[in-house]
Design an enzyme around this catalytic site. Sequence first.
Site, PDB file in Angstrom:
ATOM      1  N   ARG A   3       0.835  -1.212   0.000  1.00 32.66           N
ATOM      2  CA  ARG A   3       0.000   0.000   0.000  1.00 32.66           C
ATOM      3  C   ARG A   3       0.868   1.260   0.000  1.00 32.66           C
ATOM      4  O   ARG A   3       0.577   2.230  -0.709  1.00 32.66           O
ATOM      5  CB  ARG A   3      -0.902   0.001   1.237  1.00 32.66           C
ATOM      6  N   ASN A  33     -10.549  -3.707  -1.323  1.00 33.35           N
ATOM      7  CA  ASN A  33     -10.552  -2.556  -2.226  1.00 33.35           C
ATOM      8  C   ASN A  33      -9.599  -2.760  -3.400  1.00 33.35           C
ATOM      9  O   ASN A  33      -8.658  -3.521  -3.281  1.00 33.35           O
ATOM     10  CB  ASN A  33     -10.133  -1.292  -1.460  1.00 33.35           C
ATOM     11  N   CYS A  93     -19.166  -0.867   0.364  1.00 30.01           N
ATOM     12  CA  CYS A  93     -18.397   0.299   0.768  1.00 30.01           C
ATOM     13  C   CYS A  93     -19.249   1.066   1.758  1.00 30.01           C
ATOM     14  O   CYS A  93     -20.454   1.237   1.549  1.00 30.01           O
ATOM     15  CB  CYS A  93     -18.085   1.186  -0.435  1.00 30.01           C
ATOM     16  N   HIS A 129     -16.327   5.141  -4.871  1.00 28.17           N
ATOM     17  CA  HIS A 129     -15.426   6.301  -4.692  1.00 28.17           C
ATOM     18  C   HIS A 129     -15.513   7.304  -5.852  1.00 28.17           C
ATOM     19  O   HIS A 129     -14.610   8.131  -6.016  1.00 28.17           O
ATOM     20  CB  HIS A 129     -13.975   5.848  -4.474  1.00 28.17           C
ATOM     21  N   TYR A 142     -14.152  11.079  -1.887  1.00 24.63           N
ATOM     22  CA  TYR A 142     -13.025  10.783  -2.779  1.00 24.63           C
ATOM     23  C   TYR A 142     -12.988  11.697  -3.995  1.00 24.63           C
ATOM     24  O   TYR A 142     -12.001  11.738  -4.706  1.00 24.63           O
ATOM     25  CB  TYR A 142     -13.058   9.317  -3.213  1.00 24.63           C
TER      26      TYR A 142
END
Lengths: 421, 421, 421, 421
Positions: free
Chosen positions: A93, A147, A168, A198, A242
């Site tokens: 990540r 995700n 989500c 998002h 987002y």
Amino acid sequence: MNGLTICIIGAGSSYTPELIEGFALMRETLPVREIRLMDIDTHRLEIMEGFCRRFAAHMNFPVTITATTDRRRAIEGADFINTQIRVGGNAARVKDEKIPLSYGLIGQETTGAGGMMKALRSIPVMLDIARDVERYSPGAWMINYTNPTGLMTEAITRHTKAKIAGLCSGGLFPQQWTAKALGVPKESVRYDYVGLNHMNFAYNVTVDGRPITDAEFDLIADRVWSVDHDLIRQLRVLPSPYLQYFFHTTQRVKEMRAAPRTRGEEVQLLEKEVFAGYQDPEGHTKPEALKKRGGGGYSEVALSIMKSVASRADSWAVVNVPNQGTVRFLPDDAVIEAACLVNSSGIKPVAIGEVPRAVWGLVSAVKNYEQLAVDAAMTGDRRTALLALLAHPLVREYELALPLLNDLLEANREYLPQFFR
Amino acid sequence: MNGLTICIIGAGSSYTPELIEGFALMRETLPVREIRLMDIDTHRLEIMEGFCRRFAAHMNFPVTITATTDRRRAIEGADFINTQIRVGGNAARVKDEKIPLSYGLIGQETTGAGGMMKALRSIPVMLDIARDVERYSPGAWMINYTNPTGLMTEAITRHTKAKIAGLCSGGLFPQQWTAKALGVPKESVRYDYVGLNHMNFAYNVTVDGRPITDAEFDLIADRVWSVDHDLIRQLRVLPSPYLQYFFHTTQRVKEMRAAPRTRGEEVQLLEKEVFAGYQDPEGHTKPEALKKRGGGGYSEVALSIMKSVASRADSWAVVNVPNQGTVRFLPDDAVIEAACLVNSSGIKPVAIGEVPRAVWGLVSAVKNYEQLAVDAAMTGDRRTALLALLAHPLVREYELALPLLNDLLEANREYLPQFFR
Amino acid sequence: MNGLTICIIGAGSSYTPELIEGFALMRETLPVREIRLMDIDTHRLEIMEGFCRRFAAHMNFPVTITATTDRRRAIEGADFINTQIRVGGNAARVKDEKIPLSYGLIGQETTGAGGMMKALRSIPVMLDIARDVERYSPGAWMINYTNPTGLMTEAITRHTKAKIAGLCSGGLFPQQWTAKALGVPKESVRYDYVGLNHMNFAYNVTVDGRPITDAEFDLIADRVWSVDHDLIRQLRVLPSPYLQYFFHTTQRVKEMRAAPRTRGEEVQLLEKEVFAGYQDPEGHTKPEALKKRGGGGYSEVALSIMKSVASRADSWAVVNVPNQGTVRFLPDDAVIEAACLVNSSGIKPVAIGEVPRAVWGLVSAVKNYEQLAVDAAMTGDRRTALLALLAHPLVREYELALPLLNDLLEANREYLPQFFR
Amino acid sequence: MNGLTICIIGAGSSYTPELIEGFALMRETLPVREIRLMDIDTHRLEIMEGFCRRFAAHMNFPVTITATTDRRRAIEGADFINTQIRVGGNAARVKDEKIPLSYGLIGQETTGAGGMMKALRSIPVMLDIARDVERYSPGAWMINYTNPTGLMTEAITRHTKAKIAGLCSGGLFPQQWTAKALGVPKESVRYDYVGLNHMNFAYNVTVDGRPITDAEFDLIADRVWSVDHDLIRQLRVLPSPYLQYFFHTTQRVKEMRAAPRTRGEEVQLLEKEVFAGYQDPEGHTKPEALKKRGGGGYSEVALSIMKSVASRADSWAVVNVPNQGTVRFLPDDAVIEAACLVNSSGIKPVAIGEVPRAVWGLVSAVKNYEQLAVDAAMTGDRRTALLALLAHPLVREYELALPLLNDLLEANREYLPQFFR
């Protein structure tokens, strides 16, 4: 429905206890008999098995909790397969965040080039899981919070027959904003909803069936996170937080570059603290540090979906599902994040009248990227991955996309067998 | 068809002689009896009237050439109304280029924020012309090369019943590239074509019906202007040269900022030179400087369209027309630039099988901007104009869009009555 | 294009000389070097080979004419494969007519239950031919007049990659009606066109670009065959003559029952006469009786399509092609009969604005039947064949469909291997 | 939600007490404070007012019941406006049945030519009501059971902004068939649903989320009314019983002709009996004869819809609503009968995956008729009414449609001001 069997893949995640707690609290309406924890990280799995048992006992929740590294055994005969994996862990990540940032681009685990890398790593593993579900537990539902959840759901619905709800917590944000801004119960709030995970927008908000006024919209706009409130007043729709990465790109890149640590690095520190709590042989309640971890909304959404699917009730929820004509400017097989009817027969998006006129092009552009990213993940084709970055509104330029792709693939080589055969 | 009457609105444009020449050359197949020059700039109009008469006489082209500032008189009873206006002249164009550039954005007369300004200035005037055509010459065709031609065409087809062909020489570029790259006649080349004006892609190229090979595609790619050839090899479709502004944005902004003059400033200098030539009372041929002016392709396209519409022949051409289901992910009333069948009954896009998978999102995003820009031009609504900039892939950020819009509107105040009532 | 090779499958048909004549007349613009006659009926093939050679010689048409029963040899390397087969011959046609009539239903070789039987017999053979074309002459065009041509085209475009133009002379009827009614040249007439083969409607007729008046429409209506002229005045669109079977069903069934012979029986008699002419070793011109045979329009259409495809010209024609979004209420892969742009790159339907409001449901209903009939022909599945009859507006009732299907299948057993394995 | 106000238009209907009873039984979850009975037939209204008060008192249901002939007063401020009118009464219904039958066509009050006549009479009155709702009670819901309910709903949603739920008890028939056939609770059953009112099909039946087996389907098929069970086994979808008129036309016409009385004539007799009961000043329970009247399912559906709309619950129901992309082969504004999500924010159809392949053409054909019938009712245009009959699968033939239309219009002259101005 006399006792469900729940499987949790990626059970070593720090989120697992939230699910256990949810099952305990909902035991009357969603009776669970067995919870199977599955992970490939034996260390974390062991810790979690111990903690979850203590936690369940502390809540007087009579459930059988088992742990295994054998995916098939975990899946076979389960009613719900919760998937919350993180291929490459938080170390990967951090790369998703830092590499795009080094090109002056948004570095984020779900949005932009970083989100694509996470998808390239995760889709092959998720497909393997989905094929196991098809084979060993047909009829079961996958409840996914891995995700980027929209891309996972699209890969699985396009390439398998497994049933999957792509979740989500963001789908309920407009409900929360409205409830707080207007002082009404969340349950009284409904809205139209269009877009992707998002990359979505809520509008036509009603409270107990009454359309909100313009003044009320402005009050709600003030509750939205991360996106400029004056901008929202112009848009007249409630954006996913987002959207900050699209409408405030330069500003966010500047802030990200100025930050001492990326979000991934922060999470790494937090997780140490949280796992220290789980590991404490006397610990039987959620560690304090978990609150800072965030993301608890997922379990709330997951549990309500599982409840609706497993009962005779009907409910309204926002879920990632195949489009099937709902958003008329997207392909039928494209996964969208949509207001859905959820019940025992499945999860189906409800019709949308008017799409907000300001944002359909952006939604299309991101969906174009998403479909290419899914194809790249399935095939390991570099050209398709390049096309995905070129199609992404946050990358687009060839001078960026070409070297960025090389960097990202190289940095993730060990998790990308499909690209390095 | 014994002698057509042609009206040219904006006849003071330096392009006008190209049209006259075209009519002269095609007198056998497209017999023109009368050409009416119309402009509001009496100085330029006078010069052009004189030159065009000398030029026609020199070519032994027996046509009546008249000049007027009365639009209605120019339009009434004409068969074709050519529109090539430039509201605000080249001075406004230079602002379209410089203001976005001052924000680090592409400054260009058709693409990006500059293109929107040109649309906001031009659409009200073009609508007035279209309404005159409806009233005084129903059944006549408008042949438009006023830019941005896609937005002009969309405004007119959505708000009037006037027949209009929105032209651009770019639709034939792929034919030219292929002819040069493969050494074949242009007439042997056909292709599928998708997108919008200056946002389009050609593919499935055939030469005398034979699909080109991959190797031939690569040769053709090398002939495309302004877009990186390796990028085109990855895309496997032939982009409009204007795609440079999307795929090489940073690079182009850098070059534009480094240039001593904008293109508009260069054109201002060139036009002086060209008009000096036209003004010469002995001059009866096109001035040398005209070649540097560019854009001559327009008259070729315009004449071939007029010929097809006015005869019993059918022809294939690329024109801006309402979508009507051709591009399934765009609204029916959206104007697209498409491969069309042109004949006496009109101009109709032909069906498209597969849309290239890499670019449909970008096309959608730009069309979303275009529809908002048309709405803003029609209503003079600032909020809609802001939404248009937010929807444009080359602007998008709120921190840019808000001050940029103010600057652009202020700088064009005298040409924007709809915004400053 | 220095000499094309033409293959004619089903060359024993009495129509073949029309094609030969067409090639002879068009030798300047469509130069043919070789014509290969192929049939499985050696007797007819021999007669036709002899006659065609004499006929060509008589016209001073220097072409090589060969005959073969070997399909592969006939197809390999040919530029155009003309298909005009009749599985089961006219004897089967008579059954297609008589069996439905015995149930009080329209008995016709393309419309209704009879048309389905012809499709069930012909599709497997046509598929075999198409697969040979794919293999031995990829790039060649199939020019089909085997009926029902829409179903042949749909089966082939859905199941193979062979290029096929599904032809019918009916697409030009509205041109002929208009030319005669208004005294204008056929070439000046264009129109919109929607529907399926033998289930179609022309509208928005223009003459040299001018829309016809209401009074002119009424004059044209009077030229339409077989459909009541007052009805056409109400519809305000020009129907295919085959619409008589839908709008005047009871009347037509009554007439068919009263007739001494079915059309198929008449054709059997005529063909005897015609073949006697072909067989005459002195005969080198078309027999008189051929005029009564009808259908000559096919060769005109076929030749004009071949000419456009083989040249650099563009032309407008009505052809059966995959829908691809043109008729928005039909599936993308459904074959429609549409106004098309024809050129070297292929045959593409042009966009349709408004569909006539009175007839879209009927078109949908018949297309639903057609798709089921194609599926039944491909699979040999009785249930699908039953669903096809139930979906057909001229059958629909279960009490009719069930015994009728049995009768039809039994009567055609020898030509339906897929149903009798 | 402390006490709703209910308005019933056409309250003189014998169905009214069913609604009163429903409100009484659901008083806990759907609290009603006032019920306003409105009718133009003062005689029936008076009887009903008296009976309803006695009936409510008998059930200890504390509600204010008022009666008025003033529509505006009845509507103003009401929460729900129930519409159950019958323009022309049962006498007109009998004509709807007998006139088509005299042409050998189905004579029925909702299906075929009779249904069109009922629509032509009722739509203008329903539009007036809807405009009153727009004006005097915006935000209120119309709950319609006036037949044909699909056409009423389409007329109102296309021409007003009034909110309307077009109801039919038939949407729940598949639930009832399944429950009985498999011995499961109705609440456990869900299905996909496609089509129009009285022209619809249920499929993909699940019981507690489990798809039914083929053998279970066959058991359910045996419970379907009026359509041949073997036919249903072939279709593999559960048809509305009204499909009998399409799949068994000849048989049903024969039966209708043989019957001593039409259904309308029977109802006339029954109503006399029922009203005698209502009129009895001692009567405070539903008359025995009401059972034979049928149609009680409406009130069940109506009450459940009103409950969902007026509460915070979500529910699944089958309702007539605008299509909005759900059935992709029908126009967006076409009203369909669909499985919907019902809650306080409204009634929205849920996405449909696959449409059953055997029936989409029939649905299209009937919707084409319906849209023309609505247009004819709105405009009083005879030509449009004729096109509607020609488009109807049960009429279609010109020789029938023309005289039939004249007969029907003449017979209904007093209720058709729009046709006889």
